[in-house]
Design a protein around this motif. Structure first.
Motif, PDB file in Angstrom:
ATOM      1  N   ARG A  72       0.816  -1.222   0.000  1.00 50.42           N
ATOM      2  CA  ARG A  72       0.000   0.000   0.000  1.00 50.42           C
ATOM      3  C   ARG A  72       0.848   1.270   0.000  1.00 50.42           C
ATOM      4  NH1 ARG A  72      -3.457  -3.315   3.288  1.00 50.42           N
ATOM      5  NH2 ARG A  72      -5.153  -3.981   1.902  1.00 50.42           N
ATOM      6  N   LEU A  73       1.991   1.230   0.668  1.00 45.81           N
ATOM      7  CA  LEU A  73       2.776   2.477   0.725  1.00 45.81           C
ATOM      8  C   LEU A  73       3.276   2.908  -0.665  1.00 45.81           C
ATOM      9  CD1 LEU A  73       3.660   4.658   2.710  1.00 45.81           C
ATOM     10  CD2 LEU A  73       5.854   3.491   2.924  1.00 45.81           C
ATOM     11  N   PRO A  74       3.885   1.994  -1.460  1.00 49.72           N
ATOM     12  CA  PRO A  74       4.305   2.446  -2.797  1.00 49.72           C
ATOM     13  C   PRO A  74       3.142   2.916  -3.653  1.00 49.72           C
ATOM     14  CG  PRO A  74       4.976   0.152  -2.404  1.00 49.72           C
ATOM     15  CD  PRO A  74       4.266   0.609  -1.186  1.00 49.72           C
ATOM     16  N   ARG A  75       1.996   2.292  -3.508  1.00 48.75           N
ATOM     17  CA  ARG A  75       0.842   2.725  -4.311  1.00 48.75           C
ATOM     18  C   ARG A  75       0.369   4.113  -3.885  1.00 48.75           C
ATOM     19  NH1 ARG A  75       0.893  -2.689  -4.592  1.00 48.75           N
ATOM     20  NH2 ARG A  75       0.126  -3.667  -6.493  1.00 48.75           N
ATOM     21  N   LEU A  76       0.573   4.407  -2.600  1.00 47.62           N
ATOM     22  CA  LEU A  76       0.112   5.708  -2.099  1.00 47.62           C
ATOM     23  C   LEU A  76       1.100   6.836  -2.426  1.00 47.62           C
ATOM     24  CD1 LEU A  76      -1.981   7.246  -0.319  1.00 47.62           C
ATOM     25  CD2 LEU A  76      -0.444   6.837   1.611  1.00 47.62           C
ATOM     26  N   ILE A  77       2.386   6.610  -2.113  1.00 49.11           N
ATOM     27  CA  ILE A  77       3.329   7.745  -2.220  1.00 49.11           C
ATOM     28  C   ILE A  77       4.363   7.547  -3.324  1.00 49.11           C
ATOM     29  CG2 ILE A  77       3.047   8.370   0.213  1.00 49.11           C
ATOM     30  CD1 ILE A  77       5.797   7.135   0.761  1.00 49.11           C
ATOM     31  N   GLY A  78       4.236   6.475  -4.068  1.00 47.57           N
ATOM     32  CA  GLY A  78       5.174   6.228  -5.152  1.00 47.57           C
ATOM     33  C   GLY A  78       6.339   5.366  -4.684  1.00 47.57           C
ATOM     34  N   LEU A  79       6.908   4.638  -5.646  1.00 48.42           N
ATOM     35  CA  LEU A  79       7.972   3.673  -5.326  1.00 48.42           C
ATOM     36  C   LEU A  79       9.200   4.312  -4.663  1.00 48.42           C
ATOM     37  CD1 LEU A  79       9.018   0.727  -5.625  1.00 48.42           C
ATOM     38  CD2 LEU A  79       9.886   1.392  -7.866  1.00 48.42           C
ATOM     39  N   PRO A  80       9.749   5.404  -5.211  1.00 45.21           N
ATOM     40  CA  PRO A  80      11.006   5.899  -4.632  1.00 45.21           C
ATOM     41  C   PRO A  80      10.868   6.295  -3.162  1.00 45.21           C
ATOM     42  CG  PRO A  80      10.593   6.913  -6.782  1.00 45.21           C
ATOM     43  CD  PRO A  80       9.358   6.167  -6.417  1.00 45.21           C
ATOM     44  N   ARG A  81       9.825   7.072  -2.862  1.00 47.71           N
ATOM     45  CA  ARG A  81       9.657   7.493  -1.464  1.00 47.71           C
ATOM     46  C   ARG A  81       9.343   6.313  -0.555  1.00 47.71           C
ATOM     47  NH1 ARG A  81       8.543  13.039  -0.331  1.00 47.71           N
ATOM     48  NH2 ARG A  81       8.200  14.255  -2.206  1.00 47.71           N
ATOM     49  N   ALA A  82       8.543   5.377  -1.065  1.00 45.83           N
ATOM     50  CA  ALA A  82       8.158   4.231  -0.233  1.00 45.83           C
ATOM     51  C   ALA A  82       9.385   3.382   0.086  1.00 45.83           C
ATOM     52  CB  ALA A  82       7.099   3.399  -0.946  1.00 45.83           C
ATOM     53  N   LEU A  83      10.222   3.153  -0.928  1.00 47.80           N
ATOM     54  CA  LEU A  83      11.429   2.355  -0.663  1.00 47.80           C
ATOM     55  C   LEU A  83      12.297   3.063   0.360  1.00 47.80           C
ATOM     56  CD1 LEU A  83      12.534   0.981  -4.155  1.00 47.80           C
ATOM     57  CD2 LEU A  83      11.604  -0.308  -2.217  1.00 47.80           C
ATOM     58  N   ASP A  84      12.419   4.361   0.220  1.00 49.67           N
ATOM     59  CA  ASP A  84      13.239   5.099   1.178  1.00 49.67           C
ATOM     60  C   ASP A  84      12.703   4.898   2.599  1.00 49.67           C
ATOM     61  OD1 ASP A  84      15.235   7.182   1.920  1.00 49.67           O
ATOM     62  OD2 ASP A  84      13.413   8.224   2.550  1.00 49.67           O
ATOM     63  N   MET A  85      11.398   5.035   2.763  1.00 47.25           N
ATOM     64  CA  MET A  85      10.834   4.883   4.111  1.00 47.25           C
ATOM     65  C   MET A  85      11.015   3.471   4.659  1.00 47.25           C
ATOM     66  SD  MET A  85       7.270   6.984   4.421  1.00 47.25           S
ATOM     67  CE  MET A  85       6.917   6.380   6.080  1.00 47.25           C
ATOM     68  N   ILE A  86      10.778   2.481   3.782  1.00 46.04           N
ATOM     69  CA  ILE A  86      10.842   1.093   4.260  1.00 46.04           C
ATOM     70  C   ILE A  86      12.292   0.680   4.531  1.00 46.04           C
ATOM     71  CG2 ILE A  86      10.428  -1.321   3.619  1.00 46.04           C
ATOM     72  CD1 ILE A  86       7.993  -0.288   1.976  1.00 46.04           C
ATOM     73  N   LEU A  87      13.196   1.056   3.631  1.00 41.97           N
ATOM     74  CA  LEU A  87      14.579   0.585   3.768  1.00 41.97           C
ATOM     75  C   LEU A  87      15.325   1.298   4.887  1.00 41.97           C
ATOM     76  CD1 LEU A  87      15.479   0.161  -0.003  1.00 41.97           C
ATOM     77  CD2 LEU A  87      14.630  -1.541   1.612  1.00 41.97           C
ATOM     78  N   THR A  88      14.951   2.549   5.169  1.00 41.76           N
ATOM     79  CA  THR A  88      15.641   3.256   6.252  1.00 41.76           C
ATOM     80  C   THR A  88      14.889   3.126   7.574  1.00 41.76           C
ATOM     81  OG1 THR A  88      14.412   5.274   5.798  1.00 41.76           O
ATOM     82  CG2 THR A  88      16.549   5.055   4.712  1.00 41.76           C
ATOM     83  N   ALA A  89      13.675   2.575   7.538  1.00 40.18           N
ATOM     84  CA  ALA A  89      12.841   2.463   8.749  1.00 40.18           C
ATOM     85  C   ALA A  89      12.593   3.838   9.363  1.00 40.18           C
ATOM     86  CB  ALA A  89      13.481   1.523   9.773  1.00 40.18           C
ATOM     87  N   ARG A  90      12.602   4.861   8.509  1.00 43.29           N
ATOM     88  CA  ARG A  90      12.475   6.236   8.970  1.00 43.29           C
ATOM     89  C   ARG A  90      11.114   6.497   9.622  1.00 43.29           C
ATOM     90  NH1 ARG A  90      16.012   9.272   6.533  1.00 43.29           N
ATOM     91  NH2 ARG A  90      15.907   8.432   4.441  1.00 43.29           N
ATOM     92  N   GLN A  91      11.131   7.309  10.676  1.00 46.64           N
ATOM     93  CA  GLN A  91       9.873   7.724  11.301  1.00 46.64           C
ATOM     94  C   GLN A  91       9.657   9.198  10.966  1.00 46.64           C
ATOM     95  OE1 GLN A  91       9.716   6.751  15.474  1.00 46.64           O
ATOM     96  NE2 GLN A  91      10.719   4.785  15.173  1.00 46.64           N
ATOM     97  N   LEU A  92       8.525   9.519  10.386  1.00 46.91           N
ATOM     98  CA  LEU A  92       8.296  10.898   9.958  1.00 46.91           C
ATOM     99  C   LEU A  92       7.434  11.654  10.957  1.00 46.91           C
ATOM    100  CD1 LEU A  92       7.472  10.327   6.162  1.00 46.91           C
ATOM    101  CD2 LEU A  92       9.696  10.608   7.240  1.00 46.91           C
ATOM    102  N   ALA A  93       7.862  12.879  11.247  1.00 46.13           N
ATOM    103  CA  ALA A  93       7.043  13.798  12.048  1.00 46.13           C
ATOM    104  C   ALA A  93       5.918  14.307  11.143  1.00 46.13           C
ATOM    105  CB  ALA A  93       7.926  14.936  12.541  1.00 46.13           C
ATOM    106  N   PRO A  94       4.854  14.895  11.743  1.00 46.75           N
ATOM    107  CA  PRO A  94       3.668  15.232  10.945  1.00 46.75           C
ATOM    108  C   PRO A  94       3.946  16.000   9.651  1.00 46.75           C
ATOM    109  CG  PRO A  94       3.260  15.639  13.258  1.00 46.75           C
ATOM    110  CD  PRO A  94       4.681  15.217  13.160  1.00 46.75           C
ATOM    111  N   LYS A  95       4.753  17.078   9.738  1.00 44.48           N
ATOM    112  CA  LYS A  95       4.945  17.900   8.529  1.00 44.48           C
ATOM    113  C   LYS A  95       5.624  17.105   7.434  1.00 44.48           C
ATOM    114  CE  LYS A  95       4.582  22.561  10.199  1.00 44.48           C
ATOM    115  NZ  LYS A  95       4.711  22.452  11.681  1.00 44.48           N
ATOM    116  N   ARG A  96       6.607  16.299   7.822  1.00 43.08           N
ATOM    117  CA  ARG A  96       7.302  15.486   6.824  1.00 43.08           C
ATOM    118  C   ARG A  96       6.369  14.437   6.233  1.00 43.08           C
ATOM    119  NH1 ARG A  96      13.528  14.726   7.155  1.00 43.08           N
ATOM    120  NH2 ARG A  96      13.891  16.947   6.974  1.00 43.08           N
ATOM    121  N   ALA A  97       5.520  13.878   7.105  1.00 46.08           N
ATOM    122  CA  ALA A  97       4.580  12.858   6.633  1.00 46.08           C
ATOM    123  C   ALA A  97       3.621  13.485   5.624  1.00 46.08           C
ATOM    124  CB  ALA A  97       3.815  12.276   7.818  1.00 46.08           C
ATOM    125  N   LEU A  98       3.261  14.736   5.879  1.00 44.29           N
ATOM    126  CA  LEU A  98       2.362  15.442   4.958  1.00 44.29           C
ATOM    127  C   LEU A  98       3.067  15.671   3.625  1.00 44.29           C
ATOM    128  CD1 LEU A  98      -0.395  16.948   4.689  1.00 44.29           C
ATOM    129  CD2 LEU A  98       0.822  19.017   5.387  1.00 44.29           C
TER     130      LEU A  98
END
Ligand code: NAI
Length: 710
Positions: free
Chosen positions: A167-193
């Motif tokens: 669902r994440l790649p379908r929502l925000i696109g492959l490049p951003r989704a891979l970045d989030m999944i591979l780095t296990a990054r936690q986003l604060a609200p503004k960044r998540a937006l």
């Protein structure tokens, strides 16, 4: 779906008859609600019960056919922090895979509801928590520092397993989704937006109202694969996608050196889902999750996270009662002191700092401001909060304002006389119950405290650099220390968001001792004939963050040499003379004329003087460099346990991984020793025979008793 659940310590939760999830039928506006509120848990970690209750609530909402549905948490500042890690313990691969498929089905049902669904995110939405939100049409988040969204499973050696890789790649696109999944990054609200993970951020007070409005007004929606044409192409257009995936794979391989299977498995699951459809992707996700969860790396990383979570309570075991801390004093506002002051202020404590003169104070305060602004830029906290943090710190060149301190941390030069003088001055002004902690790297606390009037309130708090990034604090407990003072230092470390371990007061304590011993062995190997580059390269390929000789250059040769001498002397070994020889020639470290390497801008080459100073190799090139150095480390860690410097193997593993970068995929020296004991003992015996008794396996390694009951 598994993430950093905070409830790992609960082995067998007491059954609570109240449901974890409640369905609330539609209000006048036609919006129904599902409220997640696990009765026996602070953070809504997903366990089997919660999963079943969620399934039932989704079914109830389907039957009720409201106009829209809001999914919210019943807890203040908590959404869903991920899965309960205890789910994984002692479970078979097949059962873990089955659990993943069950949760996938529940969230498929949620995604398939015929009315609009909105997640109201009021706190951490991590791992399975974010996967629940991703199965909704919209995500509205509170603009609050408590809110964090992320798929953090790769940090545990696992992958998202409730549809996150789909669902994440379908929502925000492959490049951003891979970045989030591979780095296990936690986003604060503004960044998540900005990333498109959430659709709107609102004031926490109006979160539910805003989510309800969306559920009432908005239409169902289909994800497009990203916000921009480029993102959508990388997600949906096969050749562009293949390129993005290839790049992600090669970057991941370069970073993980092939030692961490989870990120590659996540890329595969994403790739399969985008090429063959979501059903195939979910199948790949569940299968990989089962495999990874029972694999050695997944188990080591999960064990580490569990140890870290348990340590919050375990660290205080056997100690006294921590005193309340609101005001902290910091003496010495240099490199470490300013980091410590900033960490304390970030945790809500008021900080009064002191350095030698106004210029030093001003420099320290400006470092604190910089650290805080950088953190705000990275989204660690909001700008408003940054201003409050800086406002909590004040400083001066005397001890004015220290009378109210509950805890004072000194971080002045590593000189015993200076530290003693600082303590004498502090004793003039502090209240009797205030605790004094020294942030020394290697000086015994009992030596620092020897001339003190009340030595029992003096303990060690060994921070790691850079303070804002490093998650460990080694609390040093000298013999005769007041148990409440030690407990207060431990509680302070936890308050600062760090993991404390409690160690004995020997030379180098635990971390500096094992590290110096390993570095000493690297010097021995240099003398034998191994090259500087071969040693460092072997260690980074093995999974250490930096090679030992490069590390010495970065720490500075004088500091590293001093620690090495302190530790060698205590073990009756002669410290290798190469460091002093280099220092004598002006090679004092990376920013001080070079050291084991010479530096030319960003280029680095081995310093030819090292071989000249060492003379001809004494042995032909030895065997496996990384193995010999890593086993030296493991052996010294075990010796620290045998001598009582360490209280437990758990603290040994935490200290090694969180403080020194011991390769996390091995879980720490003690877990590694348990996994490969026989081979390690034989290898050390062989090394001892050819290179000296210092390498002989220590008693607990030979004893064959496992350090952990697995
Ligand atoms: P630093 O040289 O950057 O800072 C020391 C500060 O103490 C300076 O600002 C100096 O002006 C101040 N100072 C010296 N004497 C003072 C006095 N009598 N009263 C008030 N301020 C005084 O050194 P750094 O690197 O921050 O180290 C401080 C301590 O932390 C040392 O004991 C060191 O061993 C320890 N440490 C250092 C680590 C590192 O990576 N640099 C890691 C862990 C511990």
């Amino acid at each position: 779906m598994i993430a950093s659940s905070l409830s790992a310590e609960r082995v067998a939760p007491v059954a609570d008859p109240r449901p974890s999830v409640t369905f609330i039928p539609a209000d006048a506006a036609g919006v129904a609600r599902i409220v997640i509120d696990r009765p026996d848990d602070r953070v809504n970690a997903i366990d089997l019960r919660l999963m079943q209750d969620l399934a039932a609530a989704i079914a109830a909402s389907r039957d009720a056919r409201p106009r829209g549905l809001v999914i919210a948490s019943g807890k203040a500042d908590q959404f869903v922090a991920g899965a309960d890690l205890s789910l994984l313990r002692g479970t078979s691969q097949a059962d873990i895979e089955k659990a993943s498929r069950s949760m996938q089905r529940v969230l498929d049902d949620l995604a398939a509801l015929p009315f609009v669904t909105v997640a109201a995110i009021n706190g951490p939405a991590l791992g399975g928590g974010l996967e629940i939100a991703l199965a909704c049409d919209y995500r509205i988040a509170a603009d609050s520092p408590n809110v964090r969204v992320g798929l953090t499973e790769t940090r545990l050696g696992l992958i998202p397993a409730a549809g996150g890789t789909q669902r994440l790649p379908r929502l925000i696109g492959l490049p951003r989704a891979l970045d989030m999944i591979l780095t296990a990054r936690q986003l604060a609200p503004k960044r998540a937006l900005r990333a498109g993970v959430v659709d709107e951020i609102v004031h926490p007070a109006v979160l539910l109202r805003a989510a309800t409005d969306h559920a009432m007004r908005d239409a169902k929606r289909r994800s497009k694969g990203g916000a921009t044409a480029i993102e959508r192409a990388a997600t949906n257009f096969a050749p562009a996608r293949a390129f993005a995936l290839r790049q992600a794979r090669s970057r991941t391989l370069a970073e993980t050196k092939g030692r961490y299977p989870a990120p590659l498995a996540a890329i595969d699951a994403v790739a399969i889902g985008l090429a063959k459809g979501i059903a195939a992707g979910l199948d790949a996700e569940a299968r990989a999750f089962g495999e990874l969860a029972v694999g050695e790396t997944g188990r080591s990383l999960t064990a580490l996270v569990m140890l870290t979570l348990r340590q919050r309570k375990a660290a205080l075991e056997g100690l006294g009662k921590p005193r309340a801390i609101a005001n902290v004093g910091v003496v010495g506002l240099g490199f470490m002191g300013s980091g410590i002051a900033q960490a304390a202020a970030s945790s809500g404590l008021r900080v009064r700092a002191r350095d030698r003169d106004a210029a030093a104070v001003a420099k320290g305060l400006s470092t604190i401001r910089e650290l805080t602004t950088d953190a705000a830029k990275k989204g660690v906290f909001e700008r408003r909060e940054a201003a409050r943090i800086v406002g909590r710190v004040s400083g001066g060149s005397d001890l004015a304002g220290f009378r109210g301190a509950d805890l004072v941390i000194e971080a002045v030069f590593e000189e015993i006389a200076t530290k003693r003088r600082v303590i004498a001055e502090l004793e003039q002004v502090l209240r009797p119950e205030a605790v004094i902690a020294s942030n020394t790297s290697a000086l015994p606390i009992s030596e620092i405290a020897r001339e003190a009037r009340s030595p029992e309130r003096i303990v060690g708090m060994h921070f790691f650099s850079p303070v804002h990034k490093m998650p460990l604090i080694e609390v040093v407990r000298p013999a005769g220390a007041d148990a409440d003072a030690v407990a207060t230092a431990v509680a302070a470390a936890t308050l600062l968001g760090k993991t404390p371990i409690v160690v004995g007061d020997g030379p180098g304590f635990y971390t500096t001792r094992v590290l110096s011993t390993m570095i000493g062995e690297a010097f021995a190997m240099l003398a034998e004939g191994d090259s500087i580059e071969a040693i460092d390269r072997a260690m980074t390929s093995f999974g250490w963050p930096v090679g030992p000789l490069q590390l010495v250059d970065e720490v500075g040769l004088e500091v590293a040499g001093h620690a090495g001498e302190t530790v060698s002397k205590a073990r009756g070994l002669t410290a290798p003379s190469i460091v002093n020889a280099l220092v004598a020639e002006g090679f004092k470290g990376k920013h001080k004329g070079g050291g084991f390497y010479r530096y030319d801008g960003r280029r680095r080459m081995p310093n030819p003087r090292v071989r000249e100073l060492l003379g001809a190799p004494t042995h032909p090139a030895a065997g496996d460099i990384a193995e010999r150095l890593t086993l030296t480390f493991v052996n010294e860690a075990a010796r620290c346990l045998d001598e009582g410097v360490l209280r437990s193997p758990a603290e040994g593993d935490l200290g090694a991984v969180l403080g020194l970068g011991f390769p996390p995929f091995l879980g720490g020296p003690f877990r590694y020793a348990d996994a490969e004991r026989q081979r390690i003992v034989t290898a050390l015996e062989r090394l001892a025979a050819s290179r000296g008794d210092r390498l002989a396996p220590t008693e607990s390694l030979r004893s064959r008793r496992p350090f952990f009951s697995l």
